[in-house]
Design a protein around this motif. Structure first.
Motif, mmCIF file in Angstrom:
data_model
loop_
_atom_site.group_PDB
_atom_site.id
_atom_site.type_symbol
_atom_site.label_atom_id
_atom_site.label_comp_id
_atom_site.label_asym_id
_atom_site.label_seq_id
_atom_site.Cartn_x
_atom_site.Cartn_y
_atom_site.Cartn_z
ATOM 1 N N ALA A 18 0.842 -1.199 0.000
ATOM 2 C CA ALA A 18 0.000 0.000 0.000
ATOM 3 C C ALA A 18 0.877 1.249 0.000
ATOM 4 C CB ALA A 18 -0.921 -0.010 1.219
ATOM 5 N N ILE A 19 2.070 1.128 0.582
ATOM 6 C CA ILE A 19 3.018 2.235 0.651
ATOM 7 C C ILE A 19 4.026 2.059 -0.482
ATOM 8 C CG2 ILE A 19 4.760 3.371 2.098
ATOM 9 C CD1 ILE A 19 1.911 3.494 3.258
ATOM 10 N N SER A 20 4.133 3.048 -1.343
ATOM 11 C CA SER A 20 5.065 2.967 -2.477
ATOM 12 C C SER A 20 6.499 3.135 -1.991
ATOM 13 C CB SER A 20 4.750 4.058 -3.496
ATOM 14 O OG SER A 20 5.054 5.335 -2.941
ATOM 15 N N GLN A 21 7.434 2.782 -2.852
ATOM 16 C CA GLN A 21 8.848 2.956 -2.523
ATOM 17 C C GLN A 21 9.150 4.429 -2.264
ATOM 18 O OE1 GLN A 21 11.624 0.784 -4.954
ATOM 19 N NE2 GLN A 21 13.097 2.459 -4.922
ATOM 20 N N GLU A 22 8.564 5.314 -3.063
ATOM 21 C CA GLU A 22 8.793 6.749 -2.881
ATOM 22 C C GLU A 22 8.270 7.219 -1.531
ATOM 23 O OE1 GLU A 22 7.411 5.368 -5.625
ATOM 24 O OE2 GLU A 22 9.139 5.632 -6.946
ATOM 25 N N ARG A 23 7.102 6.718 -1.131
ATOM 26 C CA ARG A 23 6.512 7.092 0.161
ATOM 27 C C ARG A 23 7.362 6.548 1.308
ATOM 28 N NH1 ARG A 23 4.634 10.347 2.832
ATOM 29 N NH2 ARG A 23 2.666 10.312 3.946
ATOM 30 N N ALA A 24 7.882 5.331 1.127
ATOM 31 C CA ALA A 24 8.753 4.743 2.154
ATOM 32 C C ALA A 24 9.983 5.622 2.366
ATOM 33 C CB ALA A 24 9.164 3.327 1.753
ATOM 34 N N VAL A 25 10.526 6.165 1.276
ATOM 35 C CA VAL A 25 11.687 7.052 1.388
ATOM 36 C C VAL A 25 11.303 8.320 2.144
ATOM 37 C CG1 VAL A 25 13.283 8.509 0.072
ATOM 38 C CG2 VAL A 25 12.899 6.134 -0.616
ATOM 39 N N PHE A 27 9.022 8.587 4.493
ATOM 40 C CA PHE A 27 8.951 8.210 5.914
ATOM 41 C C PHE A 27 10.358 8.074 6.496
ATOM 42 C CE2 PHE A 27 4.646 6.289 4.884
ATOM 43 C CZ PHE A 27 3.929 7.195 5.638
ATOM 44 N N ALA A 28 11.270 7.484 5.722
ATOM 45 C CA ALA A 28 12.643 7.290 6.197
ATOM 46 C C ALA A 28 13.322 8.638 6.411
ATOM 47 C CB ALA A 28 13.434 6.444 5.201
ATOM 48 N N ARG A 29 13.079 9.599 5.521
ATOM 49 C CA ARG A 29 13.660 10.936 5.682
ATOM 50 C C ARG A 29 13.168 11.577 6.979
ATOM 51 N NH1 ARG A 29 16.816 12.367 1.611
ATOM 52 N NH2 ARG A 29 16.434 11.614 -0.490
#
Length: 75
Positions: A18-25, A27-29
């Motif tokens: 549900a969370i895209s790779q871009e969105r995961a980045v 969150f990580a930031r």
């Protein structure tokens, strides 16, 4: 009616994230990753590896269904 939040772990084998790779980045930031070195799906979670603004290595794991931070480690 009962609200379903998160689902159970048994049904999470290979669901579409549900969370895209871009969105995961993103969150990580928010967790302190300044420079991203690698993003991959690992053990069912997004794993974002990189460095902090101070130059320390950091690794953040994010649940691909909820966006919750599962793990955050500084080295």
């Amino acid at each position: 009616l009962a609200h379903r939040h998160g689902g159970d772990d048994h049904s999470q084998h290979q669901q579409q994230a549900a969370i895209s790779q871009e969105r995961a980045v993103e969150f990580a930031r928010e967790q302190g990753v300044a420079t991203v070195r690698e993003v991959k799906m690992d053990d069912g979670n997004w794993k974002v590896e990189g460095t902090t603004s101070e130059g320390r290595r950091i690794e953040v794991e994010i649940n691909p269904q909820t966006g919750a931070v599962v793990k955050r480690e500084l080295y």
